[in-house]
Write an enzyme that holds these catalytic residues in place. Structure first.
Site, PDB file in Angstrom:
ATOM      1  N   HIS A 145      -7.210   7.315 -20.585  1.00  0.00           N
ATOM      2  CA  HIS A 145      -6.507   6.593 -21.650  1.00  0.00           C
ATOM      3  C   HIS A 145      -7.411   6.415 -22.867  1.00  0.00           C
ATOM      4  CE1 HIS A 145      -3.703   5.529 -18.431  1.00  0.00           C
ATOM      5  NE2 HIS A 145      -2.840   5.201 -19.382  1.00  0.00           N
ATOM      6  N   LYS A 149      -7.706   0.460 -24.388  1.00  0.00           N
ATOM      7  CA  LYS A 149      -6.982  -0.065 -23.232  1.00  0.00           C
ATOM      8  C   LYS A 149      -7.813  -1.145 -22.554  1.00  0.00           C
ATOM      9  CE  LYS A 149      -4.512   1.313 -19.041  1.00  0.00           C
ATOM     10  NZ  LYS A 149      -3.422   0.374 -19.308  1.00  0.00           N
TER      11      LYS A 149
HETATM   12  P1  NAP Z   1      -1.729  -3.091 -28.330  1.00  0.00           P
HETATM   13  O1  NAP Z   1      -1.552  -2.093 -29.423  1.00  0.00           O
HETATM   14  O2  NAP Z   1      -3.036  -3.821 -28.203  1.00  0.00           O
HETATM   15  O3  NAP Z   1      -0.525  -4.147 -28.460  1.00  0.00           O
HETATM   16  C1  NAP Z   1      -0.461  -5.355 -27.812  1.00  0.00           C
HETATM   17  C2  NAP Z   1       0.121  -6.342 -28.813  1.00  0.00           C
HETATM   18  O4  NAP Z   1       0.481  -7.565 -28.141  1.00  0.00           O
HETATM   19  C3  NAP Z   1      -0.867  -6.706 -29.911  1.00  0.00           C
HETATM   20  O5  NAP Z   1      -0.218  -6.598 -31.170  1.00  0.00           O
HETATM   21  C4  NAP Z   1      -1.215  -8.157 -29.583  1.00  0.00           C
HETATM   22  O6  NAP Z   1      -1.542  -8.898 -30.718  1.00  0.00           O
HETATM   23  C5  NAP Z   1       0.087  -8.641 -28.986  1.00  0.00           C
HETATM   24  N1  NAP Z   1      -0.042  -9.859 -28.186  1.00  0.00           N
HETATM   25  C6  NAP Z   1      -1.132 -10.399 -27.608  1.00  0.00           C
HETATM   26  N2  NAP Z   1      -0.809 -11.537 -26.957  1.00  0.00           N
HETATM   27  C7  NAP Z   1       0.516 -11.715 -27.134  1.00  0.00           C
HETATM   28  C8  NAP Z   1       1.443 -12.721 -26.733  1.00  0.00           C
HETATM   29  N3  NAP Z   1       1.045 -13.763 -25.997  1.00  0.00           N
HETATM   30  N4  NAP Z   1       2.729 -12.595 -27.112  1.00  0.00           N
HETATM   31  C9  NAP Z   1       3.140 -11.548 -27.838  1.00  0.00           C
HETATM   32  N5  NAP Z   1       2.304 -10.569 -28.268  1.00  0.00           N
HETATM   33  C10 NAP Z   1       1.020 -10.657 -27.917  1.00  0.00           C
HETATM   34  O7  NAP Z   1      -1.466  -2.420 -26.918  1.00  0.00           O
HETATM   35  P2  NAP Z   1      -0.428  -1.248 -26.554  1.00  0.00           P
HETATM   36  O8  NAP Z   1      -1.148   0.060 -26.560  1.00  0.00           O
HETATM   37  O9  NAP Z   1       0.808  -1.401 -27.345  1.00  0.00           O
HETATM   38  O10 NAP Z   1      -0.157  -1.614 -25.034  1.00  0.00           O
HETATM   39  C11 NAP Z   1       0.461  -2.837 -24.652  1.00  0.00           C
HETATM   40  C12 NAP Z   1       0.575  -2.869 -23.132  1.00  0.00           C
HETATM   41  O11 NAP Z   1       1.484  -1.819 -22.721  1.00  0.00           O
HETATM   42  C13 NAP Z   1      -0.743  -2.592 -22.387  1.00  0.00           C
HETATM   43  O12 NAP Z   1      -0.801  -3.388 -21.217  1.00  0.00           O
HETATM   44  C14 NAP Z   1      -0.637  -1.116 -21.997  1.00  0.00           C
HETATM   45  O13 NAP Z   1      -1.376  -0.803 -20.857  1.00  0.00           O
HETATM   46  C15 NAP Z   1       0.846  -1.020 -21.724  1.00  0.00           C
HETATM   47  N6  NAP Z   1       1.427   0.328 -21.802  1.00  0.00           N
HETATM   48  C16 NAP Z   1       2.446   0.590 -20.949  1.00  0.00           C
HETATM   49  C17 NAP Z   1       3.079   1.806 -20.975  1.00  0.00           C
HETATM   50  C18 NAP Z   1       4.210   2.060 -20.029  1.00  0.00           C
HETATM   51  O14 NAP Z   1       4.822   3.141 -20.053  1.00  0.00           O
HETATM   52  N7  NAP Z   1       4.554   1.097 -19.186  1.00  0.00           N
HETATM   53  C19 NAP Z   1       2.667   2.799 -21.886  1.00  0.00           C
HETATM   54  C20 NAP Z   1       1.631   2.505 -22.766  1.00  0.00           C
HETATM   55  C21 NAP Z   1       1.016   1.254 -22.726  1.00  0.00           C
HETATM   56  P3  NAP Z   1      -3.110  -8.957 -31.205  1.00  0.00           P
HETATM   57  O15 NAP Z   1      -3.556  -7.533 -31.383  1.00  0.00           O
HETATM   58  O16 NAP Z   1      -2.996  -9.724 -32.468  1.00  0.00           O
HETATM   59  O17 NAP Z   1      -3.866  -9.633 -30.113  1.00  0.00           O
END
Ligand code: NAP
Length: 255
Positions: A145, A149
């Site tokens: 990844h 992450k």
């Molecule tokens: P990311 O870009 O870091 O996005 C996470 C977002 O959530 C950030 O904007 C963060 O804000 C915000 N956040 C933090 N605490 C929060 C809260 N309490 N309430 C609402 N929003 C909040 O990460 P990403 O790449 O989008 O990934 C997010 C998650 O999805 C990860 O766990 C990743 O492993 C997972 N994922 C899953 C899949 C799937 O197919 N299931 C695919 C890809 C990723 P700040 O940056 O301001 O802290």
């Protein structure tokens, strides 16, 4: 009538892609956005919340969650308690937390989905890997990844490992007298096999399951090159959870 959707983590890489997907589907309506650090009060007429407690009593059907491992359990619990069917992509749940959330969903009679991976190719990889492990019990999982992450191993690797554990007879792999001269060199141990996590800039989400046997090898690999690869799964999840009365773990249960 359209399905009203809340997107938690709407500024993130996955959350913002999910917002575009919801906006692009006439059967869905973007009802609210959540991010604890958001400054704006609304985006294109959609209200922005900074605290989930302010969503108590809000009129919505589904809670899409792409936030952070440390808040995902609390968020999913909150969604179920407040009548929003959760569709959760955030990873990092423990087996106990998932069992607890399934029990809560049954109590509330609400559908829900926790999917460590929404890409159809990844679901197929997991299924093929579990099947292959019956015949090739020696294997290693390598998940790769992007370097932002937060959790390791990935939820997809854990789910793959769990499916393999169900399909394969337990086997402790490697040499009896194996020794790590550098801690972590052999990766994480799960049911007698190993999981390795690679983090590099430029990657999105990738996984290999490598099988080895006498004189032959088999490699299964899936690559998500773009976050758009997850969106048909998220869309399906949203449309399915509103018809159901209990949470499931894994998109394969809705296919
Ligand atoms: P990311 O870009 O870091 O996005 C996470 C977002 O959530 C950030 O904007 C963060 O804000 C915000 N956040 C933090 N605490 C929060 C809260 N309490 N309430 C609402 N929003 C909040 O990460 P990403 O790449 O989008 O990934 C997010 C998650 O999805 C990860 O766990 C990743 O492993 C997972 N994922 C899953 C899949 C799937 O197919 N299931 C695919 C890809 C990723 P700040 O940056 O301001 O802290």
């Amino acid at each position: 009538m359209s399905i009203k959707v809340i997107v938690a983590g709407f500024k993130g890489k996955m959350g913002s892609t999910a917002v575009d997907m919801v906006k692009g589907d006439s059967e869905l309506e973007l009802a609210a956005l959540l991010d604890p650090f958001a400054q704006e009060k609304e985006v294109d007429g959609v209200p922005v919340f900074t605290s989930k407690e302010d969503l108590v009593g809000f009129d919505a059907d589904v809670w899409v969650d792409f936030t952070m491992p440390k808040v995902a359990y609390e968020n999913t619990h909150f969604a179920l308690e407040n009548g929003f069917a959760p569709v959760v992509g955030t990873t990092g749940f423990t087996e106990e937390q998932i069992a607890e959330l399934i029990a809560l969903s049954k109590e509330k009679g609400l559908g829900g989905l926790i999917a460590p991976n929404f890409a159809i190719g990844a679901i197929l990889l997991m299924e093929f890997a579990a099947k292959a492990s019956k015949y090739f019990p020696d294997l290693e999982i390598i998940e790769l990844h992007h370097d932002k992450k937060k959790d390791a191993p990935s939820g997809t690797a854990v789910k793959t490992a769990e499916l393999i554990r169900e399909a394969r007879d337990y086997k402790k792999q490697g040499a009896e007298d194996e020794e790590e001269t550098l801690a972590g060199a052999r990766g994480a141990e799960f049911d007698g096999f190993r999981i390795h996590s690679v983090r590099l800039p430029g990657l999105v989400a990738h996984q290999e399951v490598i099988f080895g046997a006498q004189g032959e090898g088999l490699t299964l690999r899936h690559d998500s090159y773009d976050r758009i690869s997850f969106m048909s799964g998220v869309n399906l999840g949203i449309k399915e959870v509103v018809k159901r009365d209990q949470l499931v773990y894994g998109l394969e249960h809705l296919l």
